[in-house]
Structure formats: structure tokens, C-alpha cells
Design an enzyme around this catalytic site. Structure first.
Site, short mmCIF file in Angstrom:
data_model
loop_
_atom_site.label_atom_id
_atom_site.label_comp_id
_atom_site.label_asym_id
_atom_site.label_seq_id
_atom_site.Cartn_x
_atom_site.Cartn_y
_atom_site.Cartn_z
N ASP A 64 152.05 6.25 19.79
CA ASP A 64 151.23 7.19 19.04
C ASP A 64 152.15 8.24 18.42
OD1 ASP A 64 149.46 9.13 18.19
OD2 ASP A 64 148.26 9.13 20.04
N ASP A 136 147.50 9.19 -4.13
CA ASP A 136 147.21 10.00 -5.33
C ASP A 136 146.10 11.02 -5.07
OD1 ASP A 136 145.04 8.27 -5.20
OD2 ASP A 136 145.14 7.65 -7.30
N GLU A 137 145.39 10.87 -3.95
CA GLU A 137 144.25 11.76 -3.69
C GLU A 137 144.69 13.21 -3.48
OE1 GLU A 137 141.16 10.05 -1.24
OE2 GLU A 137 141.80 8.03 -1.76
N TYR A 160 140.73 14.25 4.32
CA TYR A 160 141.78 13.23 4.28
C TYR A 160 142.89 13.66 3.32
CZ TYR A 160 144.22 9.05 2.59
OH TYR A 160 145.20 8.15 2.18
N ALA A 162 143.55 16.54 2.08
CA ALA A 162 144.20 17.79 2.51
C ALA A 162 145.25 17.50 3.58
CB ALA A 162 143.16 18.78 3.04
N LYS A 164 146.89 14.64 3.98
CA LYS A 164 148.02 13.94 3.36
C LYS A 164 148.85 14.93 2.53
CE LYS A 164 149.01 10.13 3.37
NZ LYS A 164 149.82 9.28 4.31
N ASN A 259 133.02 2.59 -10.31
CA ASN A 259 132.59 1.84 -9.12
C ASN A 259 131.54 0.77 -9.44
OD1 ASN A 259 134.31 3.29 -7.49
ND2 ASN A 259 132.73 4.69 -6.71
N HIS A 294 132.58 14.25 -3.35
CA HIS A 294 133.11 12.98 -3.89
C HIS A 294 133.97 13.20 -5.14
CE1 HIS A 294 131.84 8.53 -4.68
NE2 HIS A 294 133.13 8.68 -4.63
P1 NAD Z 1 145.10 1.71 7.51
O1 NAD Z 1 144.06 2.64 8.01
O2 NAD Z 1 144.70 0.32 7.14
O3 NAD Z 1 146.27 1.58 8.58
C1 NAD Z 1 146.80 2.69 9.24
C2 NAD Z 1 147.65 2.18 10.41
O4 NAD Z 1 148.18 3.33 11.08
C3 NAD Z 1 146.84 1.39 11.45
O5 NAD Z 1 147.54 0.23 11.82
C4 NAD Z 1 146.72 2.36 12.63
O6 NAD Z 1 146.65 1.70 13.89
C5 NAD Z 1 148.00 3.18 12.49
N1 NAD Z 1 147.86 4.51 13.11
C6 NAD Z 1 146.85 5.39 12.92
N2 NAD Z 1 147.06 6.49 13.68
C7 NAD Z 1 148.24 6.30 14.33
C8 NAD Z 1 148.99 7.10 15.24
N3 NAD Z 1 148.55 8.29 15.66
N4 NAD Z 1 150.16 6.60 15.70
C9 NAD Z 1 150.61 5.38 15.29
N5 NAD Z 1 149.93 4.59 14.45
C10 NAD Z 1 148.75 5.05 13.96
O7 NAD Z 1 145.78 2.46 6.28
P2 NAD Z 1 146.34 1.89 4.90
O8 NAD Z 1 145.24 1.80 3.94
O9 NAD Z 1 147.19 0.71 5.18
O10 NAD Z 1 147.27 3.10 4.46
C11 NAD Z 1 148.63 3.18 4.88
C12 NAD Z 1 149.27 4.42 4.28
O11 NAD Z 1 149.22 4.35 2.85
C13 NAD Z 1 148.58 5.72 4.67
O12 NAD Z 1 149.56 6.70 4.87
C14 NAD Z 1 147.71 6.05 3.47
O13 NAD Z 1 147.51 7.44 3.35
C15 NAD Z 1 148.56 5.52 2.34
N6 NAD Z 1 147.82 5.08 1.14
C16 NAD Z 1 146.75 4.24 1.24
C17 NAD Z 1 146.09 3.81 0.09
C18 NAD Z 1 144.92 2.85 0.15
O14 NAD Z 1 144.31 2.57 -0.89
N7 NAD Z 1 144.59 2.28 1.30
C19 NAD Z 1 146.53 4.26 -1.16
C20 NAD Z 1 147.63 5.12 -1.22
C21 NAD Z 1 148.28 5.51 -0.06
P1 TYD Z 2 137.04 3.92 -0.70
O1 TYD Z 2 137.34 2.45 -0.67
O2 TYD Z 2 136.52 4.58 0.52
O3 TYD Z 2 138.37 4.64 -1.23
P2 TYD Z 2 138.61 6.19 -1.67
O4 TYD Z 2 137.45 7.01 -1.29
O5 TYD Z 2 139.83 6.55 -0.88
O6 TYD Z 2 138.85 6.14 -3.13
O7 TYD Z 2 135.98 4.19 -1.86
C1 TYD Z 2 136.23 3.78 -3.19
C2 TYD Z 2 135.09 4.30 -4.05
O8 TYD Z 2 133.89 3.62 -3.68
C3 TYD Z 2 134.81 5.78 -3.84
O9 TYD Z 2 134.44 6.36 -5.10
C4 TYD Z 2 133.63 5.80 -2.89
C5 TYD Z 2 132.87 4.53 -3.25
N1 TYD Z 2 132.15 3.90 -2.11
C6 TYD Z 2 130.79 3.55 -2.26
O10 TYD Z 2 130.18 3.76 -3.32
N2 TYD Z 2 130.16 2.97 -1.19
C7 TYD Z 2 130.79 2.70 -0.01
O11 TYD Z 2 130.15 2.20 0.94
C8 TYD Z 2 132.19 3.05 0.11
C9 TYD Z 2 132.93 2.80 1.39
C10 TYD Z 2 132.82 3.64 -0.97
#
Ligand code: NAD
Ligand code: TYD
Length: 354
Positions: A64, A136-137, A160, A162, A164, A259, A294
């Protein structure tokens, strides 16, 4: 950076993006010793990287990042030359219900890793690198056109984003104050195989499969910029190897979708793949109460990484989404496993009241 024979820590490698990064690095760089550190939260799943589990250069550590003592010991034991930090709490809706989990993992966890890196190398940073993967958020929400640039001021709007943003600030502050060699990237929304079905695309694919309502927040007018996860992993490879220390790179596909339009493409493709009559899945669209606060639109300008590092997305969206749907349909066991247990409770809590 020079990495031959080096020990590289990848955090969050059992999650969605991390698993694709681990796979790429383990297979492409047999000389690196890769350590995948993951707590295995609900979002972490070793099945995501089962195919590399037996490779000689792959190691898994269950830990962790919030536990500073454990993290310091691991750095002393394995002497990680480089860190690619992806572990995070990543779902906006969960951050609205449980912000403190996001503060702990995303902020405290990141600072723990920075401290462990600093304590281990004590200023002898030649050939070392701390790579922080962000989103990018952090830039907030676009309302009047334009794109997020690396220079766009931070304006996070959800717990979230904030958390990051805070972690990004700490990474830059450690670079400025302690001269830790860092690099950052901020990426747009990812899609592809192995994404936990709390996020829009896998959630809707799974619901269509089960003929369940598709909960579109608000009017479905929010816009996201979607990138295929393997293209993000390729970008991370480029930033890690070619990125300039202290710099930030925005990563995105120039691929904006409202969306509702995106959901309609998923419905149409699912009808075709499942042999359902055209228009059948669209009937499942249900408008539900909007997400609090949102963000309206995200859109990344990725000119810098394209020009300076030569990165480009490899897949057009139509191809990527078809591949993604094929993956979920042919990996139903994966979906069934991750949606068993606590997932049902999560789903009820998140959607019952909407
Ligand atoms: P995810 O939620 O799928 O995976 C996160 C991983 O981190 C999981 O395997 C979880 O077990 C591990 N984890 C969580 N808390 C932990 C802790 N305290 N100690 C050790 N491990 C821990 O996330 P993701 O979508 O793969 O995102 C990965 C990274 O990329 C994140 O930093 C996220 O902010 C960033 N990111 C995600 C997206 C997206 O669209 N998903 C886009 C841009 C950036
Ligand atoms: P999400 O996949 O949660 O990514 P993020 O919020 O990080 O962009 O959501 C993508 C978009 O879809 C976002 O505008 C929220 C919307 N959304 C729905 O309309 N319904 C849903 O059930 C979910 C999970 C997301």
C-alpha cells in the site's frame, strides 16, 4: 535516461492502464527488472497481467503506497532506479462519496513515494527518474472551446481531480526543492481492455449485454476526449525514455465525443456483434440525475508530445471501440469475476438514488 539492467518500479500495475504499461515494459525491455507494486484494491486484478506473471524480469509486490514505512523498506531492498507511478483511486463518482480515500492514496501515497525515492538516492540522481502519471482533469472543465495545454492553469473541480492536481504539485515541488529528476504526463480519458466496469464504456458494454438500463448522466451532453489505452502506454514509454526532466507532456487523441453520441456508437456496434435488431440497445438509454459538479468538456492538445517525442496515436476511434467491444465480449469470465462480490453493492449505492 539509461535504463539497461535497471530496476524499475511501476505502481498500480494490476489496474487498467498500469497493466498495459507493465505488459509493454516487461515484453519490450527484457533487460529491465520490473517491479509491479499494487495494493489490489477493487480496481486491481492480477488476471489483468497473468500473461507476464512468469517472465523472468517481472516481479509482483503487494503493498500500500499509503504505508510509508513499508514503502521505504521496499526502496531500500530493491533500490529502484526509476519509478513510473500510476497507482491511484481513479473514479470521479467514488471521489464524490469517499474523498478521503483519494487524499490518502493519491496525495499521501505519492508523497510517500517521493520521500522514499529521495531518502534512497540522497541527491545522487544521475540516471534516476520519477515519472508521475496524471490526468487532464486537473485542468478543470472547458466551456468556451479551446484545448488543455501543458501551460493551462490548474482548476480541478472534483475531489478526484483535486487529489491528482495536488499530487502533481508535490511532484513538481520535489523537483524544484530537492532536485529530484521528474517527468509528468497528463492524459485524456482512456478506453480499452481491462477497464473496471464502473467507468462509462465497460459499464455500458456490460449493461447492454445484460439488457440493463444505460444510466446517462444529465442530458448526455458532456464531452470527453478518448484515447485507446495501448496508445497511452506507448506514450508513457516515449515520455519515460525520451522526455525532458522537469517537463510535462499532455497526451490525447484529438478524439472528442459527446457522451450521448458515444453511447449510440456503442449501442449500434453491440447490436451488430450480438445479432440484435438495429436500435434495440439504444432503447436501454435512461437519463438519470447528473453527477454533482460534472465537468462539461475535456480536450487535450497533444502537439508537444507529438512534435518533441514523435508519439502518435496508432488507432482510429472506430477501430479502437470495435476492438474494445470484442475484447469484453470474448472475456466475459473476466467481466463476471470483477462484477461479482462488492460490485453489486457499489452499483446499487451509486445508481439506486439517481
Ligand atoms: P485503476 O483504478 O484501474 O487502477 C489503479 C490501480 O492502483 C489498481 O490496481 C489499484 O489496486 C492500485 N491502487 C489503488 N490504491 C493503491 C494504494 N494505496 N497502494 C497501491 N496500489 C493502489 O486506474 P487507471 O484508470 O488504470 O489509472 C491509472 C493512473 O492513470 C491513475 O493515476 C489515473 O489518475 C491516471 N489516469 C487515468 C485515466 C483514465 O482514463 N483511466 C486517464 C488519465 C490518467
Ligand atoms: P467516466 O468513465 O467516469 O470518466 P470521467 O468522469 O473521468 O471522465 O465518465 C465518462 C463520462 O460519462 C462522464 O461525462 C460521466 C459520464 N457517465 C455517465 O453518463 N453515466 C455513467 O454511468 C458513468 C459511469 C459516466
Amino acid at each position: 535516461m539509461m535504463t539497461t539492467g535497471k530496476s524499475i518500479l511501476i505502481t498500480g500495475g494490476a489496474g487498467f492502464i498500469g497493466s498495459h504499461v507493465v505488459r509493454l515494459f516487461v515484453n519490450k525491455y527484457p533487460d529491465y527488472e520490473i517491479f509491479n507494486l499494487d495494493k489490489l484494491t477493487y480496481a486491481g486484478n492480477l488476471a489483468n497481467i497473468a500473461d507476464v506473471a512468469n517472465k523472468p524480469n517481472y516481479n509482483f509486490i503487494k503493498a500500500d503506497i499509503v504505508d510509508a514505512a513499508q514503502i521505504n523498506t521496499l526502496f531500500e531492498t530493491h533500490r529502484f532506479d526509476a519509478v513510473i507511478h500510476l497507482a491511484a483511486e481513479s473514479h470521479v463518482d467514488r471521489s464524490i462519496t469517499n474523498p478521503m480515500d483519494f487524499v490518502m492514496t493519491n496525495v499521501v501515497g505519492t508523497v510517500n513515494l517521493l520521500n522514499a525515492f529521495k531518502n534512497l538516492w540522497k541527491g545522487a540522481y544521475e540516471g534516476k527518474l520519477f515519472y508521475h502519471v496524471s490526468t487532464d482533469e486537473v485542468y478543470g472543465s472547458l466551456h468556451d472551446g479551446g484545448f488543455f495545454l501543458e501551460t493551462t492553469p490548474y482548476d480541478p473541480q472534483s475531489p478526484y481531480s483535486a487529489s491528482k492536481a495536488s499530487s502533481d504539485h508535490f511532484v513538481r515541488a520535489y523537483h524544484n526543492t530537492y532536485k529530484i529528476p521528474v517527468v509528468l504526463s497528463n492524459c485524456s480519458n482512456n478506453y480499452g481492455p481491462n477497464q473496471f466496469p464502473e467507468k462509462l464504456i465497460p459499464l455500458f458494454i456490460n449493461n447492454i449485454r445484460h439488457n440493463k438500463p444505460l444510466p446517462v448522466y444529465g442530458k448526455g451532453e458532456n464531452v470527453r476526449d478518448w484515447l485507446y489505452v495501448i496508445d497511452h502506454a506507448r506514450a508513457i514509454d516515449d515520455v519515460f525514455h525520451k522526455g525532458k526532466t522537469g517537463e510535462t507532456y499532455n497526451i490525447g487523441g484529438f478524439n472528442e465525443w459527446k457522451n450521448l453520441d458515444l453511447v449510440k456508437v456503442i449501442c449500434k456496434t453491440m447490436d451488430e456483434k450480438l445479432g440484435r435488431p438495429a436500435g434495440e440497445s439504444e432503447k436501454l438509454i435512461t437519463y438519470v440525475t447528473d453527477r454533482a459538479g460534472h465537468d462539461l468538456r475535456y480536450a487535450i492538445d497533444s502537439t508537444k508530445i507529438m512534435k518533441e517525442l514523435g508519439w502518435q496515436p496508432s488507432l482510429q476511434f472506430e477501430e479502437g471501440i470495435a476492438k474494445t467491444i470484442d475484447w469484453y465480449l470474448s472475456n466475459q469470465q473476466w467481466m463476471d469475476e470483477v462484477t461479482s462480490g462488492d460490485y453489486q453493492k457499489y452499483y446499487e449505492n451509486m445508481y439506486a438514488k439517481r
